[in-house]
Design a protein around this motif. Structure first.
Motif, PDB file in Angstrom:
ATOM      1  N   SER A  49      36.530  49.569  94.970  1.00 47.85           N
ATOM      2  CA  SER A  49      35.211  49.474  94.101  1.00 47.85           C
ATOM      3  C   SER A  49      34.150  48.010  94.940  1.00 47.85           C
ATOM      4  O   SER A  49      35.334  46.637  94.310  1.00 47.85           O
ATOM      5  N   ASN A  50      33.850  47.863  95.631  1.00 48.26           N
ATOM      6  CA  ASN A  50      32.535  46.557  95.107  1.00 48.26           C
ATOM      7  C   ASN A  50      32.096  46.897  94.692  1.00 48.26           C
ATOM      8  O   ASN A  50      30.600  46.737  94.720  1.00 48.26           O
ATOM      9  N   ARG A  51      31.898  46.186  93.121  1.00 49.07           N
ATOM     10  CA  ARG A  51      31.052  46.518  92.033  1.00 49.07           C
ATOM     11  C   ARG A  51      29.947  45.176  92.211  1.00 49.07           C
ATOM     12  O   ARG A  51      29.115  44.958  91.847  1.00 49.07           O
ATOM     13  N   ASN A  79      28.701  43.476  95.359  1.00 60.74           N
ATOM     14  CA  ASN A  79      26.903  44.540  95.507  1.00 60.74           C
ATOM     15  C   ASN A  79      26.523  45.035  94.847  1.00 60.74           C
ATOM     16  O   ASN A  79      25.806  45.387  95.819  1.00 60.74           O
ATOM     17  N   ASP A  80      26.602  46.198  94.734  1.00 63.20           N
ATOM     18  CA  ASP A  80      26.451  46.981  93.753  1.00 63.20           C
ATOM     19  C   ASP A  80      24.752  46.556  92.879  1.00 63.20           C
ATOM     20  O   ASP A  80      25.146  46.133  91.467  1.00 63.20           O
ATOM     21  N   GLU A  97      17.297  45.647  96.526  1.00 63.43           N
ATOM     22  CA  GLU A  97      18.031  45.818  96.610  1.00 63.43           C
ATOM     23  C   GLU A  97      17.901  46.533  95.637  1.00 63.43           C
ATOM     24  O   GLU A  97      17.879  48.322  94.897  1.00 63.43           O
ATOM     25  N   ARG A 153      21.979  52.998  99.615  1.00 68.37           N
ATOM     26  CA  ARG A 153      23.876  53.433  99.335  1.00 68.37           C
ATOM     27  C   ARG A 153      24.586  52.653 100.147  1.00 68.37           C
ATOM     28  O   ARG A 153      25.684  53.250  99.816  1.00 68.37           O
ATOM     29  N   GLY A 154      24.649  51.487  99.975  1.00 63.91           N
ATOM     30  CA  GLY A 154      25.703  50.441 100.568  1.00 63.91           C
ATOM     31  C   GLY A 154      26.314  50.640 102.256  1.00 63.91           C
ATOM     32  O   GLY A 154      27.864  50.329 102.057  1.00 63.91           O
ATOM     33  N   GLU A 155      25.276  51.740 102.828  1.00 64.60           N
ATOM     34  CA  GLU A 155      25.686  51.447 104.146  1.00 64.60           C
ATOM     35  C   GLU A 155      25.108  50.516 104.937  1.00 64.60           C
ATOM     36  O   GLU A 155      25.788  50.354 105.387  1.00 64.60           O
ATOM     37  N   THR A 182      23.930  46.258 105.004  1.00 64.39           N
ATOM     38  CA  THR A 182      24.005  45.118 103.692  1.00 64.39           C
ATOM     39  C   THR A 182      22.193  44.998 104.575  1.00 64.39           C
ATOM     40  O   THR A 182      21.919  44.892 105.142  1.00 64.39           O
TER      41      THR A 182
END
Length: 194
Positions: A2-4, A6-7, A21, A92-94, A96
């Motif tokens: 998981s890339n938390r 950058n969430d 964001e 959606r993180g698709e 940057t």
């Protein structure tokens, strides 16, 4: 994995979450997205269906206004849809935020919020007038959001980049130096007995 870090939905940490964001994952954005895509569908349905028949009944200034407004409407709606899709991809993180900003340079919102109405606009079919007015209102909202997002992503200028900030820093340094020297002068006076 998981890339938390950058969430944007992760509220932990000291760093503020940029508006872009946070907005991209908000219910308000979902509502705007649905509204924008519904307007795109409505316009496409009208222009490809009843609008073709309506346009054939027009002549002169109204015929020219129909052509102008239908092209402007289509262009604005494509820009709105592009903007919404890019923002959704960020949420959606698709994509940057940096990629979104580059995409923004390629797909700029180029129209003013309210376009001047051509001669014959009042003679246009009611449905086209409605679509144009709704599009202008939505375009205005998207344009304001785009500017707000752009401002929230700009870094504050460093002192050396900003002459006013540089002068304020110099004044602050001079004031601090004066404050440090003041107790020394007072203690020197009291030790002399004067």
């Amino acid at each position: 994995m998981s890339n938390r870090a950058n969430d944007p939905r992760d509220s932990g940490g000291d760093a503020p979450v940029p508006f872009a964001e946070k907005y991209a994952v908000s219910p308000q954005f979902d509502d705007l997205f649905r509204e924008g895509m519904a307007l795109v569908e409505d316009a496409a349905s009208y222009l490809d269906g009843p609008g073709r028949k309506d346009s054939k009944r027009l002549s002169g200034a109204a015929g020219l206004a129909y052509s102008t407004e239908s092209m402007r409407l289509t262009t604005k709606l494509m820009q709105i849809a592009s903007w919404l899709l890019v923002r959704r991809s960020v949420g959606r993180g698709e994509m940057t935020l940096e990629e979104a900003l580059k995409s923004r340079q390629r797909a700029k919102l180029t129209y003013p919020a309210q376009s001047p109405r051509p001669d014959g606009f009042d003679e246009l079919p009611d449905e086209l007038q409605r679509l144009v007015n709704e599009c202008d209102a939505l375009y205005d909202r998207v344009l304001r959001l785009d500017r707000l997002i752009s401002l929230s992503n700009d870094r504050p200028p460093r002192s050396e980049d900003n002459p006013v900030a540089s002068q304020v820093d110099r004044l602050r340094e001079a004031f601090e130096a004066t404050q440090e020297a003041a107790p020394t002068a007072a203690s020197a006076t009291s030790s002399d007995g004067r």
